[in-house]
Scaffold this active site. Structure first.
Site, PDB file in Angstrom:
ATOM      1  N   CYS A 192       0.823  -1.207   0.000  1.00  0.00           N
ATOM      2  CA  CYS A 192       0.000   0.000   0.000  1.00  0.00           C
ATOM      3  C   CYS A 192       0.853   1.252   0.000  1.00  0.00           C
ATOM      4  CB  CYS A 192      -0.932   0.001   1.210  1.00  0.00           C
ATOM      5  SG  CYS A 192      -1.975   1.467   1.300  1.00  0.00           S
ATOM      6  N   CYS A 237      -3.424  -0.478   8.339  1.00  0.00           N
ATOM      7  CA  CYS A 237      -2.744  -1.777   8.245  1.00  0.00           C
ATOM      8  C   CYS A 237      -1.393  -1.685   8.950  1.00  0.00           C
ATOM      9  CB  CYS A 237      -2.565  -2.188   6.785  1.00  0.00           C
ATOM     10  SG  CYS A 237      -4.113  -2.499   5.946  1.00  0.00           S
ATOM     11  N   CYS A 283      -7.309   0.797  -1.862  1.00  0.00           N
ATOM     12  CA  CYS A 283      -6.960   0.146  -0.598  1.00  0.00           C
ATOM     13  C   CYS A 283      -6.683  -1.324  -0.879  1.00  0.00           C
ATOM     14  CB  CYS A 283      -8.094   0.302   0.416  1.00  0.00           C
ATOM     15  SG  CYS A 283      -7.816  -0.580   1.973  1.00  0.00           S
ATOM     16  N   GLN A 311     -19.774 -10.438   9.071  1.00  0.00           N
ATOM     17  CA  GLN A 311     -18.312 -10.443   9.074  1.00  0.00           C
ATOM     18  C   GLN A 311     -17.756  -9.946   7.743  1.00  0.00           C
ATOM     19  OE1 GLN A 311     -16.327 -10.991  11.550  1.00  0.00           O
ATOM     20  NE2 GLN A 311     -17.239 -12.400  13.016  1.00  0.00           N
ATOM     21  N   TYR A 317     -25.754 -13.395  21.506  1.00  0.00           N
ATOM     22  CA  TYR A 317     -25.273 -12.314  20.636  1.00  0.00           C
ATOM     23  C   TYR A 317     -25.392 -12.761  19.175  1.00  0.00           C
ATOM     24  CZ  TYR A 317     -22.926 -11.340  25.133  1.00  0.00           C
ATOM     25  OH  TYR A 317     -22.631 -11.148  26.458  1.00  0.00           O
ATOM     26  N   CYS A 325     -13.340 -11.346  19.402  1.00  0.00           N
ATOM     27  CA  CYS A 325     -12.585 -10.459  18.511  1.00  0.00           C
ATOM     28  C   CYS A 325     -11.595  -9.602  19.279  1.00  0.00           C
ATOM     29  CB  CYS A 325     -13.530  -9.582  17.690  1.00  0.00           C
ATOM     30  SG  CYS A 325     -14.612  -8.539  18.680  1.00  0.00           S
TER      31      CYS A 325
END
Length: 459
Positions: free
Chosen positions: A74, A83, A160, A284, A313, A409
């Site tokens: 990138c 990133c 990106c 996701q 959840y 996560c």
């Protein structure tokens, strides 16, 4: 003592990576964090900011570089900050995430469980199926991009490397059309202008793309002409939605929205189950890794056709509906009303008759079921980044389902929650999954069994 913006420079050697992927160094016994610096690298470092007894710095020049350093793909790597690990070889990124989970378990949870190798991607680029970018006026141009870390200074981004390439093309088209039809970007200071954010969602399994224009006002001149030109230039777009958010807030989406074109949603598949995705649906962002993540969670649960499963959840029902093929019943509980409606519709659309979804607090729900004599055999929980509530964890400890599969996560909140659950559960396996290559984020799937369970068939 180092002053803020002191511009002190020194020669330092990085000895570790922080939880946010920054190089860790010391200056006069003060710990500091430096972007774009890897373990065993030596550099001339400028101290730019001191916060209490921690400093932040940047590399002025490299003296010795790591053999694990690679050239980031990138062009915006050093300015964007999204990133934070793209300068580290991918195999070492996976090792870093395994170590991160291991250290969090030990430091926060006082847990010595073995952590498996991180499950990675074959091609760790162009994986994001959702992007949302602010729209700004920058040097007389309409730009889209990301904010610099801890600021509202925008970094213009034209392409990106971790996002779907179709989205790059659509964003470019929107920027040009805004200029053509004199549609102004929103200005936070004056609170004037029209378009605040652009959200794009792409389907992996179908040729469907959603564009959401987040606007400051309900209606604006040139909207119809803009929409016609956008559809003409980008025939792959299947639905366009206007979301109206006039509030002075960092929350991207407002409460009111209207469909400008198409059905107002897109469809996608996970593990052969079809899902309807609306602008506010939690889904996701990495479809290939999501299938690995959910398949792993289901295999860890060791489900049988006699098992009743609670999907806490549950969101729009992704895990629960995939699980439904392997158990007697699955019950999903979610606090967000719109997500529950989506989950119910997803069950109907897939002809799944053993999955049930309810709006409410998962802890309250399981307690009520327990009072009525019903006990779940397995709980699958996939809480937000802040982790589970202590109340829900205490309900688990009270009702004691034989297996708990925790999908996390955030290793820190996971470790905190596992410390509570480990009073009555053994941690059978811990497996990190790289859902977000080149970033410091990592998902983790953990299997817990009640301490009286037979351990002979653990993974």
């Amino acid at each position: 003592m180092i002053k803020k913006n002191s511009n002190i420079t020194f020669i330092g050697e990085c000895y570790d990576l922080s939880n946010e992927g920054k190089g860790v160094v010391k200056y006069n016994n003060i710990v500091g964090f430096v972007d774009d610096l890897l373990p065993f690298e030596k550099a001339e470092i400028m101290i730019t900011y001191l916060k209490k007894d921690i400093f932040y710095g940047k590399v002025k020049s490299y003296i010795e570089k790591s053999k694990d350093r690679v050239n980031p793909k990138c062009r915006n790597f050093t300015s964007c900050g999204g990133c934070s690990l793209m300068h580290l070889s991918y195999s070492k990124q996976l090792e870093y995430k395994q170590k991160k989970v291991q250290e969090c378990l030990k430091r926060i949870g006082n847990i010595n469980a073995k952590v498996d190798s991180t499950i990675g991607m074959e091609i760790p680029y162009c994986y994001r199926n959702k992007i949302q970018m602010p729209v700004k006026s920058y040097k007389g141009k309409v730009v889209t991009g990301f904010y610099k870390e801890k600021t509202h200074d925008i970094v213009p981004i034209e392409t990106c490397e971790i996002e779907n390439k179709k989205a790059d093309k659509i964003l470019s088209s929107i920027r040009l059309l805004m200029k053509r039809y004199k549609i102004l970007p929103y200005d936070e200071d004056s609170r004037r202008g029209v378009i605040r954010h652009i959200l794009i969602r792409t389907s992996y399994h179908y040729e469907e793309i959603m564009v959401v224009l987040v606007t400051n006002i309900d209606s604006f001149p040139g909207r119809n002409e803009f929409l016609k030109a956008l559809k003409k230039d980008n025939p792959e777009i299947t639905t366009v939605i206007q979301n109206i958010n006039p509030r002075d807030t960092n929350v991207i989406l407002g409460e009111k929205q209207r469909i400008l074109f198409g059905k107002g949603f897109i469809k996608d598949k996970l593990c052969d189950i079809e899902f309807k995705i609306s602008p506010k649906s939690f889904y996701q962002v990495n479809p290939l890794q999501t299938e690995k993540l959910y398949s792993l969670a289901i295999s860890k649960a060791h489900l049988t056709k006699d098992d009743n499963v609670l999907d806490a959840y549950c969101g729009i029902g992704t895990i629960g509906l995939i699980v439904s093929k392997s158990c007697k019943t699955v019950t999903g509980v979610e606090i967000v009303k719109e997500a529950v409606v989506d989950a119910i519709n997803n069950a109907k659309n897939n002809n799944i008759n053993n999955a049930y979804f309810y709006q409410g607090d998962a802890g309250d729900f399981i307690v009520e079921q327990y009072k009525n004599g019903f006990k779940y055999d397995v709980v699958i929980m996939d809480p937000p980044r802040k982790g589970s509530s202590e109340e829900f964890l205490n309900v688990i400890l009270k009702t004691l389902p034989s297996r708990v599969v925790y999908v996390s996560c955030d290793p820190a909140t996971l470790s905190r929650d596992l410390k509570i659950l480990s009073s009555k559960y053994d941690i059978s396996s811990v497996t990190p999954v790289d859902m977000f290559p080149h970033t410091f984020h990592v998902e983790t799937v953990v299997l817990l069994r009640t301490k009286m369970s037979d351990p002979t068939d653990e993974e």
